[in-house]
Motif scaffolding. Structure first.
Motif, PDB file in Angstrom:
ATOM      1  N   VAL A  66     -12.692 -43.474  14.419  1.00 35.98           N
ATOM      2  CA  VAL A  66     -13.825 -43.700  15.306  1.00 35.98           C
ATOM      3  C   VAL A  66     -14.979 -44.311  14.498  1.00 35.98           C
ATOM      4  O   VAL A  66     -15.173 -43.944  13.329  1.00 35.98           O
ATOM      5  N   PRO A  67     -15.739 -45.226  15.086  1.00 36.09           N
ATOM      6  CA  PRO A  67     -16.878 -45.778  14.356  1.00 36.09           C
ATOM      7  C   PRO A  67     -17.840 -44.663  13.942  1.00 36.09           C
ATOM      8  O   PRO A  67     -18.099 -43.750  14.725  1.00 36.09           O
ATOM      9  N   LEU A 127     -12.017 -38.786  25.418  1.00 36.91           N
ATOM     10  CA  LEU A 127     -12.400 -39.387  24.124  1.00 36.91           C
ATOM     11  C   LEU A 127     -12.797 -40.852  24.312  1.00 36.91           C
ATOM     12  O   LEU A 127     -13.776 -41.337  23.727  1.00 36.91           O
ATOM     13  N   LYS A 128     -12.049 -41.532  25.163  1.00 37.36           N
ATOM     14  CA  LYS A 128     -12.327 -42.965  25.399  1.00 37.36           C
ATOM     15  C   LYS A 128     -13.675 -43.150  26.108  1.00 37.36           C
ATOM     16  O   LYS A 128     -14.271 -44.216  26.051  1.00 37.36           O
ATOM     17  N   ALA A 152      -9.305 -44.806  18.213  1.00 35.96           N
ATOM     18  CA  ALA A 152      -7.866 -45.097  18.092  1.00 35.96           C
ATOM     19  C   ALA A 152      -7.141 -43.900  17.505  1.00 35.96           C
ATOM     20  O   ALA A 152      -7.698 -43.160  16.684  1.00 35.96           O
ATOM     21  N   ILE A 153      -5.901 -43.711  17.975  1.00 32.24           N
ATOM     22  CA  ILE A 153      -5.086 -42.644  17.378  1.00 32.24           C
ATOM     23  C   ILE A 153      -4.157 -43.291  16.376  1.00 32.24           C
ATOM     24  O   ILE A 153      -3.417 -44.219  16.724  1.00 32.24           O
ATOM     25  N   ILE A 154      -4.216 -42.836  15.149  1.00 28.64           N
ATOM     26  CA  ILE A 154      -3.304 -43.387  14.145  1.00 28.64           C
ATOM     27  C   ILE A 154      -2.663 -42.243  13.366  1.00 28.64           C
ATOM     28  O   ILE A 154      -3.143 -41.106  13.428  1.00 28.64           O
ATOM     29  N   ASP A 155      -1.588 -42.526  12.693  1.00 28.13           N
ATOM     30  CA  ASP A 155      -0.960 -41.426  11.959  1.00 28.13           C
ATOM     31  C   ASP A 155      -0.606 -41.824  10.529  1.00 28.13           C
ATOM     32  O   ASP A 155       0.391 -41.389   9.983  1.00 28.13           O
TER      33      ASP A 155
END
Ligand SMILES: C[S@@+](CC[C@H](N)C(=O)[O-])C[C@H]1O[C@@H](n2cnc3c(N)ncnc32)[C@H](O)[C@@H]1O
Length: 356
Positions: free
Chosen positions: A9-10, A56-57, A64-67
């Motif tokens: 997230v920013p 969240l959006k 963004a969801i990242i892993d």
């Protein structure tokens, strides 16, 4: 370090996003949030569901969801029981997770809510894992009941035993959590009463249990004599062990049997102070307490319950009436207070009264 699922997230929207992840209970509190260039990477315990993602959006579409991000673990703070269980139980069960339990020596005693009965062994294992000093976990299997004031217990993890050693205010107690009453929640009360005893006093503890009033009294006041009665043979056996362990053999006189009979037969008119910690029925022993006090008077520490709609004032009035029925008078109420909450709408009360 392994990869973890996280939110990117920013940075300028980081605070809002972190607060929402806590509210949604999806943040992984065991990992440090990462700060890289203009973004924050917030580690999660699981992938947010659609509803959570849409919330969240709402903060920013840029989320963004990242892993693929590595995180460092927070090593200093061990995981709490609640957090560890939240990771392992479905979301709809989270509100039932117990936040506390009693610890007596190396034994934990916990109340498992009915919704989590199927998970009791898991809860026991998590307690063992998150509290290294605990070796045995028991679930409450009944309410405290009967004249011995004990409850049924079920071992749910660790060593299947009920005996332990417990330290309280410089005193050491051998306890059997299944066979004799003991509550660590009364620890301050035991100490408070012990500090009030004056040199050379004779004290009658009518419902002495394993000795948590009698023993600190003798340790703090080496000239006091305590007559410690209990009707439960297991309690008196443990009391005798505790007398030896704490080296107060010359001061405590353990007596097995019914307080009414023993006090009437052996302790009539001898006491400067009477302790009555049997909140359920102590009110029925006011005559015994009055008979045990010296003719010149003394102090009674009376424990009772108030159950709504009864108030402390109702209990005080009833207590006063019964004392007066015995031809005695209360000259001062030294203390009347709530000791602890014992159930919803039920409180344990202490009355310290100067009797003449
Ligand atoms: C609530 S426990 C308190 C024990 C101890 N004073 C403490 O603070 O841990 C009450 C104790 O009173 C004992 N008791 C119950 N009825 C009694 C009676 N009629 N005479 C003597 N002891 C009794 C029980 O066996 C139990 O150990």
């Amino acid at each position: 370090m392994p990869n973890n699922i996280c939110l990117k997230v920013p940075k300028k929207l980081g605070e809002k996003t972190i607060s929402l992840t806590h509210k949604l209970e999806i943040v992984n509190k065991n990992l440090h949030i990462k700060n890289q260039q203009n973004n924050l990477y917030i580690p999660l315990i699981r992938t947010p569901n659609e509803e959570e993602l849409s919330q969240l959006k709402n903060i920013t579409q840029e989320i963004a969801i990242i892993d693929t991000e590595d995180f460092t673990e927070k090593r200093s703070t061990p995981e709490t029981l609640t957090d560890a269980l939240k990771r392992q139980l479905q979301h709809n069960l989270h509100s039932n997770i117990p936040h506390s339990f009693d610890v007596i020596g190396d034994i934990a005693i916990i109340e498992i809510p009915p919704e989590l009965t199927n998970y009791k062994n898991l809860i026991g294992q998590v307690i063992l894992k998150t509290h290294k000093n605990i070796k045995s976990v028991h679930a409450k299997a009944s309410a405290i009941s009967g004249i011995y004031r004990i409850r049924d217990l079920t071992c749910i993890a660790g060593e299947n035993r009920t005996k332990t050693i417990y330290n309280e205010y410089n005193c050491q107690y051998h306890i059997d959590v299944a066979r004799a009453y003991f509550s660590p929640r009364l620890s301050q009360e035991h100490h408070r009463v012990a500090t009030l005893v004056n040199p050379n006093e004779a004290v009658a503890d009518l419902f002495a249990g394993v000795g948590p009033f009698a023993i600190p009294i003798c340790k703090l006041c080496p000239t006091a004599q305590v007559y410690a009665i209990d009707i439960n043979p297991d309690a008196v056996e443990l009391l005798k062990i505790n007398i030896k362990t704490n080296k107060v053999e010359n001061q405590i006189h353990p007596l097995l049997g019914d307080a009414r009979k023993l006090a009437n037969d052996k302790l009539s008119g001898i006491a400067d102070r009477v302790i009555m910690n049997l909140p359920e029925t102590a009110i029925d022993f006011i005559d015994t307490a009055c008979q045990t006090l010296k003719p010149s008077g003394g102090i009674i520490h009376f424990y009772g319950f108030t159950r709504k709609p009864d108030t402390i004032d109702d209990l005080k009035t009833h207590f006063t009436h019964l004392i007066e029925q015995q031809g005695r008078k209360i000259t001062t109420f030294h203390c009347i207070k709530r000791v602890r909450e014992t159930a919803p709408y039920e409180q344990q009360i202490v009355i310290d009264a100067q009797i003449h």
